[in-house]
Design a protein around this motif. Structure first.
Motif, PDB file in Angstrom:
ATOM      1  N   ALA A 157       9.654  -8.983 -20.642  1.00  0.00           N
ATOM      2  CA  ALA A 157       9.201  -8.617 -21.981  1.00  0.00           C
ATOM      3  C   ALA A 157       7.732  -8.220 -21.905  1.00  0.00           C
ATOM      4  O   ALA A 157       7.001  -8.657 -21.022  1.00  0.00           O
ATOM      5  CB  ALA A 157       9.387  -9.779 -22.946  1.00  0.00           C
ATOM      6  N   VAL A 158       7.323  -7.373 -22.861  1.00  0.00           N
ATOM      7  CA  VAL A 158       5.938  -6.919 -22.927  1.00  0.00           C
ATOM      8  C   VAL A 158       5.190  -7.800 -23.921  1.00  0.00           C
ATOM      9  O   VAL A 158       5.636  -7.977 -25.050  1.00  0.00           O
ATOM     10  CB  VAL A 158       5.858  -5.437 -23.357  1.00  0.00           C
ATOM     11  CG1 VAL A 158       4.421  -4.988 -23.453  1.00  0.00           C
ATOM     12  CG2 VAL A 158       6.631  -4.566 -22.396  1.00  0.00           C
ATOM     13  N   GLU A 159       4.069  -8.350 -23.471  1.00  0.00           N
ATOM     14  CA  GLU A 159       3.194  -9.158 -24.328  1.00  0.00           C
ATOM     15  C   GLU A 159       1.770  -8.680 -24.121  1.00  0.00           C
ATOM     16  O   GLU A 159       1.245  -8.785 -23.012  1.00  0.00           O
ATOM     17  CB  GLU A 159       3.257 -10.637 -23.938  1.00  0.00           C
ATOM     18  CG  GLU A 159       4.418 -11.399 -24.467  1.00  0.00           C
ATOM     19  CD  GLU A 159       4.339 -12.867 -24.080  1.00  0.00           C
ATOM     20  OE1 GLU A 159       3.247 -13.356 -23.732  1.00  0.00           O
ATOM     21  OE2 GLU A 159       5.394 -13.504 -24.103  1.00  0.00           O
ATOM     22  N   GLY A 160       1.158  -8.162 -25.149  1.00  0.00           N
ATOM     23  CA  GLY A 160      -0.233  -7.741 -25.051  1.00  0.00           C
ATOM     24  C   GLY A 160      -0.486  -6.702 -23.971  1.00  0.00           C
ATOM     25  O   GLY A 160      -1.434  -6.837 -23.201  1.00  0.00           O
ATOM     26  N   HIS A 161       0.349  -5.699 -23.887  1.00  0.00           N
ATOM     27  CA  HIS A 161       0.252  -4.619 -22.908  1.00  0.00           C
ATOM     28  C   HIS A 161       0.351  -5.116 -21.472  1.00  0.00           C
ATOM     29  O   HIS A 161      -0.187  -4.502 -20.545  1.00  0.00           O
ATOM     30  CB  HIS A 161      -1.025  -3.801 -23.103  1.00  0.00           C
ATOM     31  CG  HIS A 161      -1.121  -3.180 -24.464  1.00  0.00           C
ATOM     32  ND1 HIS A 161      -0.214  -2.241 -24.902  1.00  0.00           N
ATOM     33  CD2 HIS A 161      -1.985  -3.376 -25.479  1.00  0.00           C
ATOM     34  CE1 HIS A 161      -0.533  -1.879 -26.136  1.00  0.00           C
ATOM     35  NE2 HIS A 161      -1.600  -2.558 -26.512  1.00  0.00           N
TER      36      HIS A 161
ATOM     37  N   LEU B 166       3.243   1.299 -20.912  1.00  0.00           N
ATOM     38  CA  LEU B 166       3.259   1.913 -22.240  1.00  0.00           C
ATOM     39  C   LEU B 166       4.551   2.682 -22.488  1.00  0.00           C
ATOM     40  O   LEU B 166       5.145   2.610 -23.570  1.00  0.00           O
ATOM     41  CB  LEU B 166       2.049   2.826 -22.415  1.00  0.00           C
ATOM     42  CG  LEU B 166       0.693   2.118 -22.453  1.00  0.00           C
ATOM     43  CD1 LEU B 166      -0.448   3.141 -22.479  1.00  0.00           C
ATOM     44  CD2 LEU B 166       0.609   1.173 -23.630  1.00  0.00           C
ATOM     45  N   LYS B 167       5.017   3.410 -21.476  1.00  0.00           N
ATOM     46  CA  LYS B 167       6.251   4.185 -21.608  1.00  0.00           C
ATOM     47  C   LYS B 167       7.454   3.271 -21.838  1.00  0.00           C
ATOM     48  O   LYS B 167       8.259   3.496 -22.746  1.00  0.00           O
ATOM     49  CB  LYS B 167       6.456   5.050 -20.357  1.00  0.00           C
ATOM     50  CG  LYS B 167       7.669   5.949 -20.418  1.00  0.00           C
ATOM     51  CD  LYS B 167       7.731   6.898 -19.242  1.00  0.00           C
ATOM     52  CE  LYS B 167       8.112   6.166 -17.985  1.00  0.00           C
ATOM     53  NZ  LYS B 167       8.365   7.048 -16.842  1.00  0.00           N
ATOM     54  N   TRP B 168       7.559   2.214 -21.049  1.00  0.00           N
ATOM     55  CA  TRP B 168       8.693   1.296 -21.182  1.00  0.00           C
ATOM     56  C   TRP B 168       8.596   0.488 -22.470  1.00  0.00           C
ATOM     57  O   TRP B 168       9.610   0.199 -23.097  1.00  0.00           O
ATOM     58  CB  TRP B 168       8.784   0.395 -19.956  1.00  0.00           C
ATOM     59  CG  TRP B 168       9.456   1.077 -18.803  1.00  0.00           C
ATOM     60  CD1 TRP B 168       9.261   2.353 -18.393  1.00  0.00           C
ATOM     61  CD2 TRP B 168      10.444   0.535 -17.942  1.00  0.00           C
ATOM     62  NE1 TRP B 168      10.050   2.635 -17.319  1.00  0.00           N
ATOM     63  CE2 TRP B 168      10.788   1.533 -17.016  1.00  0.00           C
ATOM     64  CE3 TRP B 168      11.054  -0.698 -17.847  1.00  0.00           C
ATOM     65  CZ2 TRP B 168      11.729   1.334 -16.020  1.00  0.00           C
ATOM     66  CZ3 TRP B 168      11.986  -0.902 -16.846  1.00  0.00           C
ATOM     67  CH2 TRP B 168      12.325   0.106 -15.948  1.00  0.00           C
ATOM     68  N   GLU B 169       7.378   0.105 -22.857  1.00  0.00           N
ATOM     69  CA  GLU B 169       7.195  -0.645 -24.100  1.00  0.00           C
ATOM     70  C   GLU B 169       7.671   0.174 -25.291  1.00  0.00           C
ATOM     71  O   GLU B 169       8.349  -0.338 -26.189  1.00  0.00           O
ATOM     72  CB  GLU B 169       5.722  -1.021 -24.268  1.00  0.00           C
ATOM     73  CG  GLU B 169       5.424  -1.828 -25.508  1.00  0.00           C
ATOM     74  CD  GLU B 169       3.950  -2.165 -25.642  1.00  0.00           C
ATOM     75  OE1 GLU B 169       3.647  -3.072 -26.436  1.00  0.00           O
ATOM     76  OE2 GLU B 169       3.113  -1.533 -24.976  1.00  0.00           O
ATOM     77  N   LEU B 170       7.361   1.462 -25.295  1.00  0.00           N
ATOM     78  CA  LEU B 170       7.779   2.348 -26.366  1.00  0.00           C
ATOM     79  C   LEU B 170       9.302   2.472 -26.414  1.00  0.00           C
ATOM     80  O   LEU B 170       9.908   2.386 -27.487  1.00  0.00           O
ATOM     81  CB  LEU B 170       7.133   3.728 -26.173  1.00  0.00           C
ATOM     82  CG  LEU B 170       7.371   4.755 -27.262  1.00  0.00           C
ATOM     83  CD1 LEU B 170       6.670   4.319 -28.538  1.00  0.00           C
ATOM     84  CD2 LEU B 170       6.870   6.114 -26.827  1.00  0.00           C
TER      85      LEU B 170
ATOM     86  N   MET C  89       2.370  -3.588 -12.873  1.00  0.00           N
ATOM     87  CA  MET C  89       2.810  -2.218 -13.104  1.00  0.00           C
ATOM     88  C   MET C  89       1.620  -1.390 -13.556  1.00  0.00           C
ATOM     89  O   MET C  89       0.636  -1.915 -14.057  1.00  0.00           O
ATOM     90  CB  MET C  89       3.900  -2.181 -14.190  1.00  0.00           C
ATOM     91  CG  MET C  89       5.163  -2.913 -13.836  1.00  0.00           C
ATOM     92  SD  MET C  89       6.294  -3.161 -15.233  1.00  0.00           S
ATOM     93  CE  MET C  89       6.528  -1.531 -15.858  1.00  0.00           C
ATOM     94  N   HIS C  90       1.733  -0.073 -13.392  1.00  0.00           N
ATOM     95  CA  HIS C  90       0.689   0.822 -13.876  1.00  0.00           C
ATOM     96  C   HIS C  90       0.701   0.851 -15.400  1.00  0.00           C
ATOM     97  O   HIS C  90       1.745   0.716 -16.037  1.00  0.00           O
ATOM     98  CB  HIS C  90       0.905   2.246 -13.343  1.00  0.00           C
ATOM     99  CG  HIS C  90       0.667   2.362 -11.875  1.00  0.00           C
ATOM    100  ND1 HIS C  90      -0.580   2.393 -11.334  1.00  0.00           N
ATOM    101  CD2 HIS C  90       1.537   2.444 -10.840  1.00  0.00           C
ATOM    102  CE1 HIS C  90      -0.493   2.505 -10.020  1.00  0.00           C
ATOM    103  NE2 HIS C  90       0.788   2.521  -9.690  1.00  0.00           N
ATOM    104  N   ARG C  91      -0.456   1.028 -15.995  1.00  0.00           N
ATOM    105  CA  ARG C  91      -0.602   1.028 -17.450  1.00  0.00           C
ATOM    106  C   ARG C  91       0.316   2.075 -18.096  1.00  0.00           C
ATOM    107  O   ARG C  91       0.952   1.815 -19.116  1.00  0.00           O
ATOM    108  CB  ARG C  91      -2.064   1.309 -17.824  1.00  0.00           C
ATOM    109  CG  ARG C  91      -2.327   1.450 -19.304  1.00  0.00           C
ATOM    110  CD  ARG C  91      -2.261   0.180 -20.076  1.00  0.00           C
ATOM    111  NE  ARG C  91      -3.219  -0.784 -19.559  1.00  0.00           N
ATOM    112  CZ  ARG C  91      -3.072  -2.103 -19.677  1.00  0.00           C
ATOM    113  NH1 ARG C  91      -2.033  -2.592 -20.280  1.00  0.00           N
ATOM    114  NH2 ARG C  91      -3.953  -2.918 -19.187  1.00  0.00           N
ATOM    115  N   SER C  92       0.409   3.259 -17.500  1.00  0.00           N
ATOM    116  CA  SER C  92       1.248   4.324 -18.088  1.00  0.00           C
ATOM    117  C   SER C  92       2.723   3.915 -18.096  1.00  0.00           C
ATOM    118  O   SER C  92       3.442   4.191 -19.063  1.00  0.00           O
ATOM    119  CB  SER C  92       1.056   5.629 -17.327  1.00  0.00           C
ATOM    120  OG  SER C  92       1.429   5.482 -15.971  1.00  0.00           O
ATOM    121  N   GLU C  93       3.183   3.245 -17.026  1.00  0.00           N
ATOM    122  CA  GLU C  93       4.570   2.783 -16.978  1.00  0.00           C
ATOM    123  C   GLU C  93       4.823   1.723 -18.045  1.00  0.00           C
ATOM    124  O   GLU C  93       5.852   1.735 -18.721  1.00  0.00           O
ATOM    125  CB  GLU C  93       4.895   2.206 -15.597  1.00  0.00           C
ATOM    126  CG  GLU C  93       4.922   3.220 -14.491  1.00  0.00           C
ATOM    127  CD  GLU C  93       5.055   2.569 -13.120  1.00  0.00           C
ATOM    128  OE1 GLU C  93       4.730   1.368 -12.977  1.00  0.00           O
ATOM    129  OE2 GLU C  93       5.475   3.268 -12.190  1.00  0.00           O
TER     130      GLU C  93
END
Length: 160
Positions: A53-57, A93-97, A87-91
C-alpha cells in the motif's frame, strides 16, 4: 568472500495468480533490518497474505512473514512488521494513481536474491471473478490432458 551472481528464489505467492488478474509487474528493492537477510538466506519467508500500500508517497509491504533468525537472540526482528519498498518516485506516483482511480491492488508475486540483493516482484492486480477462476482451472486441465495425450502418443501407447 565472493559476490553472489544470478537470481535465487526465496518465496513465491502461488495464490496471487489464482485470485487476481495480473496487469503490470515491476521489481522493487526492500528495506530490511537486523537478521532478516540471514533468515531469508535460509528460505524462511512467506508471501501468502502479503500486500502493498502507498502511505505518504512511499510504498510499504504488509503481512510478509520472515521467520526469526534462530541464532539472533535479542537482536531479532518482529516477524510481520511493515517493510518499505524501494521504488523510483515516478513509479510510485504512477502506481498510486492507478490504485486510487481504478480500485486495483498491489501484491508481491515473489521474493528473490538478485546478485546478492533482496528484491520483490510487485504486481498491480485486479480481483478475479469466480467464473474467471473456473475458466482458468478448465484451461489448465485441458492443457494437461493434451500434454498427457501427446506423451502417450510419443511412447507408442496411444493409437489413432
Amino acid at each position: 568472500m565472493t559476490k553472489e551472481r544470478g537470481r535465487k528464489a526465496i518465496a513465491t505467492n502461488k495464490r496471487a495468480r489464482h485470485l487476481y488478474v495480473v496487469l503490470d509487474t515491476l521489481e522493487a528493492g526492500i528495506s530490511l533490518v537486523g537478521n532478516e537477510v540471514k533468515s531469508l538466506r535460509l528460505g524462511r519467508a512467506s508471501l501468502s497474505e502479503a500486500y502493498a500500500a502507498v502511505e505518504g508517497h512511499e510504498v510499504w509491504l504488509y503481512n510478509v512473514h520472515i521467520a526469526a533468525y534462530a541464532m539472533g537472540g535479542w537482536t531479532n526482528h518482529p516477524v510481520r512488521r511493515k517493510r518499505k519498498l524501494l521504488m523510483h518516485r515516478s513509479e510510485i506516483l504512477k502506481w498510486e494513481l492507478r490504485v486510487r482511480e481504478s480500485g486495483m491492488s498491489m501484491v508481491p508475486l515473489s521474493m528473490y536474491f538478485n546478485d546478492g540483493l533482496v528484491k520483490v516482484e510487485l504486481a498491480l492486480v485486479r480481483g478475479k471473478k469466480t467464473w474467471d477462476k473456473r475458466q482458468d482451472l478448465a484451461e489448465r486441465d485441458a492443457r494437461r490432458e493434451i500434454e498427457r495425450g501427446i506423451a502417450l502418443h510419443a511412447k507408442g501407447r496411444l493409437h489413432g
